[in-house]
Design a protein around this motif. Sequence first.
Motif, mmCIF file in Angstrom:
data_model
loop_
_atom_site.group_PDB
_atom_site.id
_atom_site.type_symbol
_atom_site.label_atom_id
_atom_site.label_comp_id
_atom_site.label_asym_id
_atom_site.label_seq_id
_atom_site.Cartn_x
_atom_site.Cartn_y
_atom_site.Cartn_z
ATOM 1 N N ARG A 1 46.942 14.877 34.197
ATOM 2 C CA ARG A 1 45.853 15.398 33.353
ATOM 3 C C ARG A 1 44.483 15.116 33.962
ATOM 4 N N ARG B 1 51.462 19.475 39.208
ATOM 5 C CA ARG B 1 50.430 19.596 40.263
ATOM 6 C C ARG B 1 50.844 20.569 41.368
ATOM 7 N N GLN C 1 43.777 25.982 34.232
ATOM 8 C CA GLN C 1 45.053 25.889 34.936
ATOM 9 C C GLN C 1 46.210 25.884 33.948
ATOM 10 N N HIS D 1 49.531 24.929 32.095
ATOM 11 C CA HIS D 1 50.015 23.572 31.853
ATOM 12 C C HIS D 1 51.127 23.172 32.805
ATOM 13 N N LYS E 1 43.347 18.080 36.216
ATOM 14 C CA LYS E 1 43.549 19.454 35.724
ATOM 15 C C LYS E 1 42.378 20.326 36.136
ATOM 16 N N ASN F 1 49.771 22.432 36.196
ATOM 17 C CA ASN F 1 49.026 21.181 36.169
ATOM 18 C C ASN F 1 49.970 19.989 36.036
#
Length: 917
Positions: A321, A336, A328, A330, A324, A333
């Motif tokens: 988080r 990554r 982006q 979820h 983020k 993110n």
Amino acid sequence: MGKLNLLKFPGRNAFRDPYPAHVMKTRASILLVACLTPVMADEWKAPKPADKVAANHFHVPEGLEVTVWASTPDLYNPTNMDIDAEGRIWVAEGVNYRGHNGRRPDGDRIVVLQDTNGDGKADKSHTFVQEKGLVAPLGVGVFDNVVIVSQPPDLIKYTDVNRDLVFDPAVDKREVLLTGFNARNHDHSLHSVTGGPDGKWYFNNGNCGAEFTDKSGKTFRMGGDYYKDGGGDWFVNTRELAGKKSDDGFMWTAGFSVRMNPDGTNAEIIGHGYRNSFEHCTTSLGELFQNDNDDPPACRTSYVLEYGSAGYFTREGKFYRTVKRPNQDHGRNHWRQDDPGTFDVGDIYGGGSPTGIVFYENGALGPKQAGTLLSCEAARNVIFGYQPEPQGATYKMDRTDWMTSNTTGEFDGADFTGGSKKEENREDGSPMLFRPSDVAVGADGAVYVTDWFDPRVGGHGDMDESCSGTIYRVAPKNFRPRNPKVDLNTIPGCVTALKSPAINVRWTGFEGLKAKGEAALPALLEVTKDKDPWISARGIWLLPYLGTKGEEACKELLSAKDTRQRLVAYKALKRAGKDILPYAEKLASDPSPAVRRDVALSLRGQPADKSAPILVTVAKGWDGKDKNYLESIGLAAENQENEVWTALKSALSPGDAKSWNDAFAKLTWRLWPSAAIADLKARALDSALNDDARKFACESLSFIDDRAAADALFDVAGTDNAAVKAEAMNWLFMRGTGAWAKFGMQDELKKRGIYDPDKIVLTEAIFPGKPEKTNFTVADVTKLKGDATKGKATAQRCVMCHQLEGVGPSYGPDLKGWVSRQGAEMAAKAIVDPSAEIAHGFDGTAINLKDNRWIDGLVRSNGDPVIVTTQGGLTQMVPRDRIAGMRGMGRSLMLNADQLGLSAQDVADVIAWLKTY
């Protein structure tokens, strides 16, 4: 029996500074006397009648059927299982799970179940071992007469010396093979041990992390920001370990997989950065697959790129988080996927609670099922089926519902549906009570599934007081089990074991044949010619151990027409400790991207002067898109990125900075070399390049762990190009308050106007309290027929917190597909009374400022500054020195229907529209 605290360590230094030998000897004696009393029968009895989902309610592939193989009281709350050569199923039980620790006073058990008359049902059950120190162990592995139990902080090895299937400390042996794993009675901890096709043992641990030392004396430090979260007993401070290298010279994060010799020596980390991969499995090709839990809705099933990161933590051990990117997705993110240093996400399927996993290769189910990956999904009442297909350096993962009790698409009692607060739907055949905890292939070739059976899964709790458990068998209709006789004293008997459908039985065959040396070579050469590619591969792994002729036979397979044989032969030589550099040079231009990927990975830790020329050849084969292929080059270069990048630049001749092609720019991005700082700065400032290329240069600079990269970005931030300037400033803020904070950039951030804590004006944001009662109930909503057209208009009130059709902040959970995932009733409950169940990952935090004001919101980053988003999507940076305290709110950050001015009909309309969204 002894007190539980006899098993506890006095603190994390116990892993770093061992007790003197005489103290350890005394402690070991105390533990053996206090805790290891053989248990022939379990005196604890469940307080409620047992229950199960009826077998005829399951849907499986055509030609197969589900039958009940065993059920409570033969076993209780099964967390994991293994199956031996004689078809006995060994089960780890979790009666003392989580908040019910102590429910079974004598501790949890490893129980053995048998079908002695061959009728396809267990008719005998007994306790192998029971200890007070066993508190919901999450793994059991059986290797002939050796039983490995995963019980944090320890990996425990029981040797059944007299082979009577009952552990007796007076005769049998108990030892702690490895120790230092977080955390006891926590799902994100130590999981099962399985045997690989290479003769190694494999296990994994969730993001609770660890600090453990293998039997070779190497210490591994697996850290991250997840610490003392979710209960349980914690032995290691994972936050202190974050960012520290292990003795192998590499930096790892919590949530990891281990490969080691069976005696605990030569451990390797072969994957990390997981959230909570409950289990993983190896194939006979040596490929590792796993499922992984998430902060909803991004559960995944994936191929694990060797040594790679799944992405849950950053390199420094911070939560995803904290990095983020604006708008982006979820899932991208959470894992990554847009950052360098992570492997391909595989199949993201949304909210869930994945558990056991196995790869079916051969057996009773027939060739159509060969090569099927089976993954338990307890929250969705299903076992997913995949038949992974090679796709470049990864695998294509198309998902099916291979075994399910629930075809409605509506789920309950899971984190992603808001949880459940009452026990319900216990009637026979309820689809939502099937909670598969593990899946395994038996020596008879059938598939076996353990069911936890509970209205609730996840959320650190269970609700079924009967502790019911069932083992289902999936096999062809009218199947009669037959477990081939295994005699590990003979070569034919070992070959029989090697061909077994059961993975740990196969391992015993490997060990037996390896011990017999060159005498086993003729038999193994026949195995390598088997028409079944999975069985053929198992023989190849042994060749390097069978003398000069065996090693030469393995080398010859490096030129085989079959890609799988070349792949396995190369891995086998590497795993056996042979010098692979000559063969790496040969296979670096292999037609298969998978072979070239493994060549790159095999060079990790080699001196750059030897690896770089081979990596140049591998790099020439990259298509510029394949994420795992690029990542394999980056992993090979770790700790030598500058040397490898310089060699690549020299050999690939990309020209001056402005002339780079996209592929070389991406190679530079992944290798994060400080040697490229000047070139990247030049690209970012070059007005002849388009904005995307210049912004990508800014991003590439931001991943270089060097103050000079920050200085270069500060210079780029002075450009006249608005888009590039904004990009540079965004990365400077993210890194300057995160990974680059150690460089002391605060004064420069102030000077550039990027982040000046003294000039930040904070806006108080107090979230309204929950009303004492609501004007209508969920039942009032569900009995109404909704109007989707009106609902779409009414739903615009949600845009203040949720993003709908590209409009609005990402403050609340994503509503796309929300109703289809959890059903109309749960959706109504979430709108009428959102505080009844708070979506995981959206817990509110109340920040008390030193000027006695409050900011209530969703904390995005808990560093300095604390980044918090409040109602309406307002995101604020709160300097740490202005905070008096922080605490959880214990209620939802969502206004309820009354506060939003919605009637029961309005809510029904909104739900009707969300069904289509």
